[in-house]
Write a protein that holds these residues in place. Sequence first.
Motif, PDB file in Angstrom:
ATOM      1  N   UNK A  47       0.831  -1.206   0.000  1.00  0.00           N
ATOM      2  CA  UNK A  47       0.000   0.000   0.000  1.00  0.00           C
ATOM      3  C   UNK A  47       0.865   1.255   0.000  1.00  0.00           C
ATOM      4  N   UNK A  48       1.944   1.265   0.779  1.00  0.00           N
ATOM      5  CA  UNK A  48       2.833   2.426   0.821  1.00  0.00           C
ATOM      6  C   UNK A  48       3.552   2.600  -0.510  1.00  0.00           C
ATOM      7  N   UNK A  49       3.873   1.517  -1.201  1.00  0.00           N
ATOM      8  CA  UNK A  49       4.527   1.620  -2.503  1.00  0.00           C
ATOM      9  C   UNK A  49       3.638   2.356  -3.493  1.00  0.00           C
ATOM     10  N   UNK A  50       2.332   2.184  -3.370  1.00  0.00           N
ATOM     11  CA  UNK A  50       1.380   2.857  -4.256  1.00  0.00           C
ATOM     12  C   UNK A  50       1.146   4.293  -3.790  1.00  0.00           C
ATOM     13  N   UNK A  58      13.196   4.540  -1.696  1.00  0.00           N
ATOM     14  CA  UNK A  58      14.401   4.784  -0.899  1.00  0.00           C
ATOM     15  C   UNK A  58      14.651   3.602   0.039  1.00  0.00           C
ATOM     16  N   UNK A  59      13.584   3.103   0.648  1.00  0.00           N
ATOM     17  CA  UNK A  59      13.695   1.931   1.517  1.00  0.00           C
ATOM     18  C   UNK A  59      14.143   0.715   0.714  1.00  0.00           C
ATOM     19  N   UNK A  60      13.555   0.532  -0.454  1.00  0.00           N
ATOM     20  CA  UNK A  60      13.900  -0.591  -1.308  1.00  0.00           C
ATOM     21  C   UNK A  60      15.376  -0.550  -1.696  1.00  0.00           C
ATOM     22  N   UNK A  61      15.883   0.646  -1.977  1.00  0.00           N
ATOM     23  CA  UNK A  61      17.286   0.789  -2.332  1.00  0.00           C
ATOM     24  C   UNK A  61      18.221   0.381  -1.219  1.00  0.00           C
ATOM     25  N   UNK A  62      17.765   0.491   0.015  1.00  0.00           N
ATOM     26  CA  UNK A  62      18.608   0.106   1.156  1.00  0.00           C
ATOM     27  C   UNK A  62      18.631  -1.395   1.380  1.00  0.00           C
ATOM     28  N   UNK A  63      17.592  -2.098   0.938  1.00  0.00           N
ATOM     29  CA  UNK A  63      17.541  -3.535   1.199  1.00  0.00           C
ATOM     30  C   UNK A  63      17.939  -4.384  -0.007  1.00  0.00           C
ATOM     31  N   UNK A  64      18.053  -3.774  -1.192  1.00  0.00           N
ATOM     32  CA  UNK A  64      18.489  -4.530  -2.359  1.00  0.00           C
ATOM     33  C   UNK A  64      19.981  -4.831  -2.260  1.00  0.00           C
ATOM     34  N   UNK A  65      20.401  -5.955  -2.794  1.00  0.00           N
ATOM     35  CA  UNK A  65      21.845  -6.258  -2.759  1.00  0.00           C
ATOM     36  C   UNK A  65      22.614  -5.257  -3.614  1.00  0.00           C
ATOM     37  N   UNK A  66      23.841  -4.997  -3.221  1.00  0.00           N
ATOM     38  CA  UNK A  66      24.665  -4.022  -3.937  1.00  0.00           C
ATOM     39  C   UNK A  66      25.244  -4.610  -5.225  1.00  0.00           C
TER      40      UNK A  66
END
Length: 94
Positions: A47-50, A58-66
């Motif tokens: 829901x927050x993604x929408x 920004x949150x997704x970028x922190x949890x994706x592998x580098x």
Amino acid sequence: MTPPNAGKGRPKGVPNKTTALLKDAILKAAQTAGGGGDEGIANYLAERAIDTPGPFLALLGKVLPMQIAGDEDNPVQHIVKIERVIVRPPDRDA
């Protein structure tokens, strides 16, 4: 005479109790807001993604592998294009 461990503080790697309690409370609140159950947190984040894609990304970028790695039989050669497409959420009044 002071105890032998006086002044050493918390051992390395042991989380602060307040931080752990706050993290647990945040996760519980997200699970409840998402309808509870096993999928509660995922529902809330969807829901927050929408609703607010900027902070969510920004949150997704922190949890994706580098690093991106393919399997041994089909390795990743290179990334051709990364595209961010913003779409208008569906009208919920309908």
